[in-house]
Write a protein that holds these residues in place. Structure first.
Motif, PDB file in Angstrom:
ATOM      1  N   LEU A  35       9.448 -13.498  35.325  1.00 33.01           N
ATOM      2  CA  LEU A  35       8.624 -12.246  35.571  1.00 33.01           C
ATOM      3  C   LEU A  35       7.702 -12.248  34.574  1.00 33.01           C
ATOM      4  O   LEU A  35       6.454 -11.757  34.910  1.00 33.01           O
ATOM      5  N   TRP A  36       8.046 -12.439  33.321  1.00 35.05           N
ATOM      6  CA  TRP A  36       6.989 -12.282  32.371  1.00 35.05           C
ATOM      7  C   TRP A  36       5.814 -13.400  32.528  1.00 35.05           C
ATOM      8  O   TRP A  36       4.773 -12.934  32.523  1.00 35.05           O
ATOM      9  N   PHE A  37       6.244 -14.570  32.768  1.00 32.20           N
ATOM     10  CA  PHE A  37       5.038 -15.374  33.059  1.00 32.20           C
ATOM     11  C   PHE A  37       4.244 -14.946  33.925  1.00 32.20           C
ATOM     12  O   PHE A  37       2.879 -15.090  34.080  1.00 32.20           O
ATOM     13  N   GLU A  38       4.852 -14.359  35.031  1.00 27.48           N
ATOM     14  CA  GLU A  38       3.947 -14.102  36.464  1.00 27.48           C
ATOM     15  C   GLU A  38       3.112 -12.992  36.077  1.00 27.48           C
ATOM     16  O   GLU A  38       1.957 -12.731  36.654  1.00 27.48           O
ATOM     17  N   VAL A  46      -2.132 -21.799  40.917  1.00 27.38           N
ATOM     18  CA  VAL A  46      -0.935 -22.436  40.346  1.00 27.38           C
ATOM     19  C   VAL A  46       0.125 -21.414  39.689  1.00 27.38           C
ATOM     20  O   VAL A  46       1.105 -22.179  39.217  1.00 27.38           O
ATOM     21  N   ASN A  47      -0.012 -20.390  39.474  1.00 26.22           N
ATOM     22  CA  ASN A  47       0.764 -19.425  38.686  1.00 26.22           C
ATOM     23  C   ASN A  47       2.212 -19.234  39.471  1.00 26.22           C
ATOM     24  O   ASN A  47       3.140 -19.418  38.416  1.00 26.22           O
ATOM     25  N   ARG A  52       7.764 -20.504  39.252  1.00 28.45           N
ATOM     26  CA  ARG A  52       9.108 -21.112  39.694  1.00 28.45           C
ATOM     27  C   ARG A  52       9.633 -22.138  39.087  1.00 28.45           C
ATOM     28  O   ARG A  52      10.834 -22.505  38.848  1.00 28.45           O
ATOM     29  N   ALA A  53       8.509 -23.182  38.392  1.00 24.48           N
ATOM     30  CA  ALA A  53       9.116 -24.329  37.630  1.00 24.48           C
ATOM     31  C   ALA A  53       9.851 -23.808  36.542  1.00 24.48           C
ATOM     32  O   ALA A  53      10.799 -24.391  36.037  1.00 24.48           O
ATOM     33  N   ILE A  54       9.368 -23.063  35.731  1.00 22.89           N
ATOM     34  CA  ILE A  54       9.878 -22.386  34.729  1.00 22.89           C
ATOM     35  C   ILE A  54      11.184 -21.779  34.833  1.00 22.89           C
ATOM     36  O   ILE A  54      12.168 -21.953  34.113  1.00 22.89           O
ATOM     37  N   ALA A  55      11.305 -20.933  36.002  1.00 27.08           N
ATOM     38  CA  ALA A  55      12.447 -20.517  36.282  1.00 27.08           C
ATOM     39  C   ALA A  55      13.600 -21.487  36.622  1.00 27.08           C
ATOM     40  O   ALA A  55      14.726 -21.399  36.060  1.00 27.08           O
TER      41      ALA A  55
END
Length: 214
Positions: A35-38, A46-47, A52-55
């Motif tokens: 959530l934070w990154f998004e 590519v956000n 999703r890769a971070i998750a």
């Protein structure tokens, strides 16, 4: 933007369960990271993929080993709800409890997808192990096309009408090929489906792997 990303990266590294703070539940950390990154949304494009890769990375860290699951698949399969819940969590009071409920459900779905993928790969291996040497070139092309659909299966089943263009043969040959495979129990008729006979592959367990019966 740079300041927010610095804060995010510092928090992500400080909460790494493999080396530092183990008090934050893994699933909570994964949900916050996603959530934070998004919400920061640092790129023009590519956000979603990066988030999703971070998750997935955070989930692997919480498990202590690379996960075979793919959280991206579960989120992409539920895009409408995903964007709605993300929007709700990023506005107003910033209460993320509802987001956590939604996200935990997606993580569970991720595990289900992973299991289905493993079952599919094992079933495919078992089929070729038992029947691979029995297939003609045409039949092998049809089987390859069915498996190309992956775990979701070949929608609508195998029919002579679909067999013809895939194998480039006339209707009579298609009918004969399918009858031959039915006789040898390589394919089995599907129940229902109207006047057109439809078939599916007779999947088997690969030797020694022991698929769980359901």
């Amino acid at each position: 933007m740079p300041e927010e990303m610095t804060r995010f990266i510092d928090w992500y590294n400080d909460t790494n369960p493999l080396s530092r703070d183990k008090n934050l539940p893994g699933i909570a950390r994964v949900g916050i990271a996603q959530l934070w990154f998004e919400v920061i949304h640092p790129f023009h494009d590519v956000n979603g993929r990066v988030g999703r890769a971070i998750a997935d990375h955070a989930l692997s860290q919480s498990l202590g080993y690379p996960t075979t699951a793919c959280l991206a698949t579960a989120l992409e399969g539920d895009n409408k709800s995903y964007y709605l819940q993300r929007e709700k969590a990023s506005r107003g009071s910033l209460d993320v409890n509802i987001w956590f409920d939604y996200f935990a459900d997606r993580v569970i779905k991720t595990q289900e997808i992973a299991r289905e993928e493993v079952d599919f790969v094992m079933a495919k291996s078992g089929f070729y192990e038992v029947y691979g040497d029995q297939l003609t070139d045409r039949q092998a092309r049809m089987v390859s096309r069915v498996f190309a659909e992956g775990r979701k299966g070949f929608e609508g089943g195998i029919t002579t009408r679909r067999y013809e263009p895939i194998t480039k043969c006339p209707n009579r040959t298609a009918s004969r090929d399918l009858s031959d495979r039915v006789a040898k129990v390589t394919i089995i008729p599907l129940r229902g489906g109207g006047r057109t006979t439809r078939y599916e592959l007779a999947l088997v367990e690969p030797a020694g792997l022991g698929l769980e019966k359901r």
